[in-house]
Write a protein that holds these residues in place. Structure first.
Motif, PDB file in Angstrom:
ATOM      1  N   ALA A  50       0.818  -1.212   0.000  1.00  0.00           N
ATOM      2  CA  ALA A  50       0.000   0.000   0.000  1.00  0.00           C
ATOM      3  C   ALA A  50       0.849   1.258   0.000  1.00  0.00           C
ATOM      4  CB  ALA A  50      -0.936  -0.002   1.205  1.00  0.00           C
ATOM      5  N   SER A  51       2.056   1.162   0.545  1.00  0.00           N
ATOM      6  CA  SER A  51       2.944   2.329   0.612  1.00  0.00           C
ATOM      7  C   SER A  51       3.402   2.785  -0.764  1.00  0.00           C
ATOM      8  CB  SER A  51       4.162   2.009   1.486  1.00  0.00           C
ATOM      9  OG  SER A  51       3.760   1.731   2.815  1.00  0.00           O
ATOM     10  N   GLN A  52       3.204   1.944  -1.777  1.00  0.00           N
ATOM     11  CA  GLN A  52       3.571   2.315  -3.144  1.00  0.00           C
ATOM     12  C   GLN A  52       2.562   3.281  -3.766  1.00  0.00           C
ATOM     13  OE1 GLN A  52       4.122  -1.254  -5.458  1.00  0.00           O
ATOM     14  NE2 GLN A  52       5.285  -2.280  -3.823  1.00  0.00           N
ATOM     15  N   ALA A  53       1.386   3.374  -3.184  1.00  0.00           N
ATOM     16  CA  ALA A  53       0.344   4.262  -3.714  1.00  0.00           C
ATOM     17  C   ALA A  53       0.499   5.657  -3.114  1.00  0.00           C
ATOM     18  CB  ALA A  53      -1.033   3.698  -3.381  1.00  0.00           C
ATOM     19  N   GLU A  54       0.279   6.659  -3.929  1.00  0.00           N
ATOM     20  CA  GLU A  54       0.362   8.031  -3.447  1.00  0.00           C
ATOM     21  C   GLU A  54      -0.965   8.526  -2.893  1.00  0.00           C
ATOM     22  OE1 GLU A  54       1.946  10.564  -6.448  1.00  0.00           O
ATOM     23  OE2 GLU A  54       3.887   9.514  -6.545  1.00  0.00           O
ATOM     24  N   SER A  55      -2.041   7.839  -3.236  1.00  0.00           N
ATOM     25  CA  SER A  55      -3.362   8.204  -2.725  1.00  0.00           C
ATOM     26  C   SER A  55      -4.189   6.933  -2.580  1.00  0.00           C
ATOM     27  CB  SER A  55      -4.067   9.182  -3.677  1.00  0.00           C
ATOM     28  OG  SER A  55      -4.350   8.541  -4.910  1.00  0.00           O
ATOM     29  N   PRO A  56      -5.241   6.968  -1.764  1.00  0.00           N
ATOM     30  CA  PRO A  56      -6.053   5.763  -1.553  1.00  0.00           C
ATOM     31  C   PRO A  56      -6.619   5.175  -2.833  1.00  0.00           C
ATOM     32  CG  PRO A  56      -6.551   7.389   0.127  1.00  0.00           C
ATOM     33  CD  PRO A  56      -5.648   8.070  -0.868  1.00  0.00           C
ATOM     34  N   ILE A  57      -7.052   6.008  -3.767  1.00  0.00           N
ATOM     35  CA  ILE A  57      -7.665   5.492  -4.977  1.00  0.00           C
ATOM     36  C   ILE A  57      -6.677   4.702  -5.826  1.00  0.00           C
ATOM     37  CG2 ILE A  57      -7.193   7.473  -6.474  1.00  0.00           C
ATOM     38  CD1 ILE A  57     -10.497   5.461  -6.223  1.00  0.00           C
ATOM     39  N   GLU A  58      -5.383   4.997  -5.682  1.00  0.00           N
ATOM     40  CA  GLU A  58      -4.370   4.274  -6.445  1.00  0.00           C
ATOM     41  C   GLU A  58      -4.160   2.848  -5.947  1.00  0.00           C
ATOM     42  OE1 GLU A  58      -0.707   6.313  -6.900  1.00  0.00           O
ATOM     43  OE2 GLU A  58      -1.618   8.127  -7.738  1.00  0.00           O
ATOM     44  N   LEU A  59      -4.712   2.547  -4.776  1.00  0.00           N
ATOM     45  CA  LEU A  59      -4.622   1.180  -4.266  1.00  0.00           C
ATOM     46  C   LEU A  59      -5.291   0.199  -5.222  1.00  0.00           C
ATOM     47  CD1 LEU A  59      -5.510   1.829  -0.505  1.00  0.00           C
ATOM     48  CD2 LEU A  59      -3.277   1.134  -1.386  1.00  0.00           C
ATOM     49  N   GLY A 104      -5.923  10.957   5.103  1.00  0.00           N
ATOM     50  CA  GLY A 104      -4.866  11.737   4.467  1.00  0.00           C
ATOM     51  C   GLY A 104      -3.643  10.896   4.148  1.00  0.00           C
ATOM     52  N   ALA A 105      -2.464  11.445   4.483  1.00  0.00           N
ATOM     53  CA  ALA A 105      -1.215  10.751   4.168  1.00  0.00           C
ATOM     54  C   ALA A 105      -1.035   9.475   4.985  1.00  0.00           C
ATOM     55  CB  ALA A 105      -0.034  11.698   4.410  1.00  0.00           C
ATOM     56  N   ASN A 106      -1.814   9.301   6.030  1.00  0.00           N
ATOM     57  CA  ASN A 106      -1.695   8.115   6.882  1.00  0.00           C
ATOM     58  C   ASN A 106      -2.593   6.973   6.419  1.00  0.00           C
ATOM     59  OD1 ASN A 106       0.141   9.355   8.703  1.00  0.00           O
ATOM     60  ND2 ASN A 106      -1.561  10.388   9.725  1.00  0.00           N
ATOM     61  N   PHE A 107      -3.086   7.055   5.178  1.00  0.00           N
ATOM     62  CA  PHE A 107      -4.026   6.020   4.721  1.00  0.00           C
ATOM     63  C   PHE A 107      -3.439   4.599   4.740  1.00  0.00           C
ATOM     64  CE2 PHE A 107      -1.961   7.101   0.680  1.00  0.00           C
ATOM     65  CZ  PHE A 107      -1.838   5.873   0.051  1.00  0.00           C
ATOM     66  N   PRO A 108      -2.111   4.382   4.512  1.00  0.00           N
ATOM     67  CA  PRO A 108      -1.611   2.997   4.603  1.00  0.00           C
ATOM     68  C   PRO A 108      -1.781   2.412   6.005  1.00  0.00           C
ATOM     69  CG  PRO A 108      -0.067   4.347   3.377  1.00  0.00           C
ATOM     70  CD  PRO A 108      -1.058   5.287   4.010  1.00  0.00           C
ATOM     71  N   GLU A 109      -1.534   3.252   7.041  1.00  0.00           N
ATOM     72  CA  GLU A 109      -1.705   2.784   8.409  1.00  0.00           C
ATOM     73  C   GLU A 109      -3.172   2.502   8.707  1.00  0.00           C
ATOM     74  OE1 GLU A 109       0.151   5.318   7.547  1.00  0.00           O
ATOM     75  OE2 GLU A 109       2.175   4.760   8.208  1.00  0.00           O
ATOM     76  N   GLU A 110      -4.056   3.388   8.222  1.00  0.00           N
ATOM     77  CA  GLU A 110      -5.495   3.187   8.420  1.00  0.00           C
ATOM     78  C   GLU A 110      -5.954   1.890   7.749  1.00  0.00           C
ATOM     79  OE1 GLU A 110      -9.292   4.177   9.890  1.00  0.00           O
ATOM     80  OE2 GLU A 110      -7.343   5.117  10.282  1.00  0.00           O
ATOM     81  N   LEU A 111      -5.414   1.621   6.573  1.00  0.00           N
ATOM     82  CA  LEU A 111      -5.743   0.384   5.858  1.00  0.00           C
ATOM     83  C   LEU A 111      -5.341  -0.838   6.673  1.00  0.00           C
ATOM     84  CD1 LEU A 111      -6.599  -1.069   3.195  1.00  0.00           C
ATOM     85  CD2 LEU A 111      -4.195  -0.874   2.483  1.00  0.00           C
ATOM     86  N   VAL A 112      -4.152  -0.795   7.224  1.00  0.00           N
ATOM     87  CA  VAL A 112      -3.643  -1.928   8.007  1.00  0.00           C
ATOM     88  C   VAL A 112      -4.457  -2.107   9.288  1.00  0.00           C
ATOM     89  CG1 VAL A 112      -1.690  -2.776   9.351  1.00  0.00           C
ATOM     90  CG2 VAL A 112      -1.318  -1.840   7.069  1.00  0.00           C
ATOM     91  N   PHE A 113      -4.800  -0.998   9.957  1.00  0.00           N
ATOM     92  CA  PHE A 113      -5.598  -1.087  11.179  1.00  0.00           C
ATOM     93  C   PHE A 113      -6.925  -1.795  10.902  1.00  0.00           C
ATOM     94  CE2 PHE A 113      -3.452   3.043  12.787  1.00  0.00           C
ATOM     95  CZ  PHE A 113      -2.356   2.309  13.201  1.00  0.00           C
ATOM     96  N   ARG A 114      -7.566  -1.426   9.812  1.00  0.00           N
ATOM     97  CA  ARG A 114      -8.877  -1.999   9.492  1.00  0.00           C
ATOM     98  C   ARG A 114      -8.747  -3.445   9.016  1.00  0.00           C
ATOM     99  NH1 ARG A 114     -12.824   1.323  10.246  1.00  0.00           N
ATOM    100  NH2 ARG A 114     -12.250   3.489  10.655  1.00  0.00           N
TER     101      ARG A 114
END
Length: 329
Positions: A50-59, A104-114
């Protein structure tokens, strides 16, 4: 002397100590951590991708994380089998819009938490019967040890493949995936199966000992066979309760007692009376009002012959003794 008297001299021998309870809870915690290890590794892999994406939609453009996104969206493995492709897309889009973009910029962490929240539910479900799993492993290891020191060769059945595997010189950890044990004694063939639906009882029985070889055990192939075919070959049936929480000890015994009563009644109707036994972890716990009463009920059933044997799973000598008893039947 009755078999149970080899390891039980009084009601007090049935009582689980506080030390055993503490050790039991630690064992559960260690098992929970062991089972959680794959989920933690999955979360790390998901975060890296997920860290390779610059924004959530790029996931959505990253290959190989589709299942991770679905899990983070709150969909369990079971639920996925009942959803259409468009339902899955909707769930992931909802995850991105409602939770990842606001992070925001913490979306990779939010993804992992969920992701871990959903995996945590999966882990919780698998832990509900972990006490029984650990109890089965402990009793199994004691039985295997009894056979080994007696020089008795055995076969064991793999829980998933159902294949019977010959004993080897290195049998470490086979109890993690064992469903049954078979051996040949001076008396004849013996097969012990865990968690088998016995047609005559019409319910699951924790431990079933037959005087048959695995190939002859039709009950191992089907739960819909004619009950009278099985009854004459049943030597002993037992209940195994591994829950260590003292608050549930009385309920474990009531459940086991009801199951054993059903077994006796069902077999008595066809003129058979197999031996019955009970092995438990929190069988009766000091400090609880019902402790002596519960222990007393078990002891009385042993003395009047209702129960053939019983053992406290936290007393090593009792586990070893009841294992020798099973192997000698």
């Amino acid at each position: 002397m009755c078999s149970y008297q080899n390891h039980l001299q009084s009601i007090d021998d049935l009582i689980t100590t506080y030390e055993a309870i503490r050790a039991g809870f630690v064992a559960l915690a260690l098992e929970k951590n062991r089972r959680a290890t794959p989920f933690v590794a999955e979360a790390r892999a998901l975060k890296e991708a997920a860290s390779q994406a610059e924004s959530p939609i790029e996931l959505l453009k990253i290959k190989g994380i589709e299942m991770g996104l679905l899990t983070a969206a709150g969909l369990s493995d079971k639920s996925l089998a009942h959803l259409m492709p468009e339902d899955k897309v909707e769930a992931v889009n909802g995850l991105i819009k409602n939770f990842l973009e606001p992070a925001g910029a913490n979306f990779p962490e939010e993804l992992v938490f969920r992701f871990l929240l959903t995996r945590g539910d999966t882990l919780g479900g698998s832990m509900r019967n972990v006490g029984g799993v650990l109890a089965q492993r402990k009793l199994t290891r004691a039985i295997l040890s009894t056979l080994t020191i007696a020089g008795t060769r055995y076969h064991w059945q793999h829980s998933k493949s159902k294949k019977w595997i010959a004993m080897t010189n290195n049998d470490s950890e086979i109890e993690l995936s064992l469903r049954g044990i078979s051996w040949e004694s001076e008396i004849g063939n013996r097969t012990l199966i865990y968690n088998l639906t016995v047609p005559l009882v019409r319910s699951n029985v924790d431990l079933c000992l037959f005087n048959l070889a695995p190939a002859e055990l039709v009950a191992n192939k089907s739960s819909t066979i004619e009950p009278s075919v099985v009854a004459p070959y049943v030597i002993a049936l037992g209940e195994l309760k591994g829950g260590i929480d003292p608050a549930g000890a009385d309920e474990h015994w009531k459940t086991a007692q009801a199951a054993l009563n059903r077994i006796r009644e069902a077999f008595s109707r066809v003129g058979h009376s197999p031996l019955t036994f009970f092995v438990g972890s929190a069988m009766s716990t000091t400090g609880y009002a019902y402790a002596r009463r519960m222990a007393g009920e078990i002891w009385n059933q042993l003395e009047n012959g209702t129960l053939s044997n019983a053992a406290n799973l936290n007393r090593e000598n009792q586990v070893a003794s009841i294992s020798r008893w099973l192997c000698s039947l």
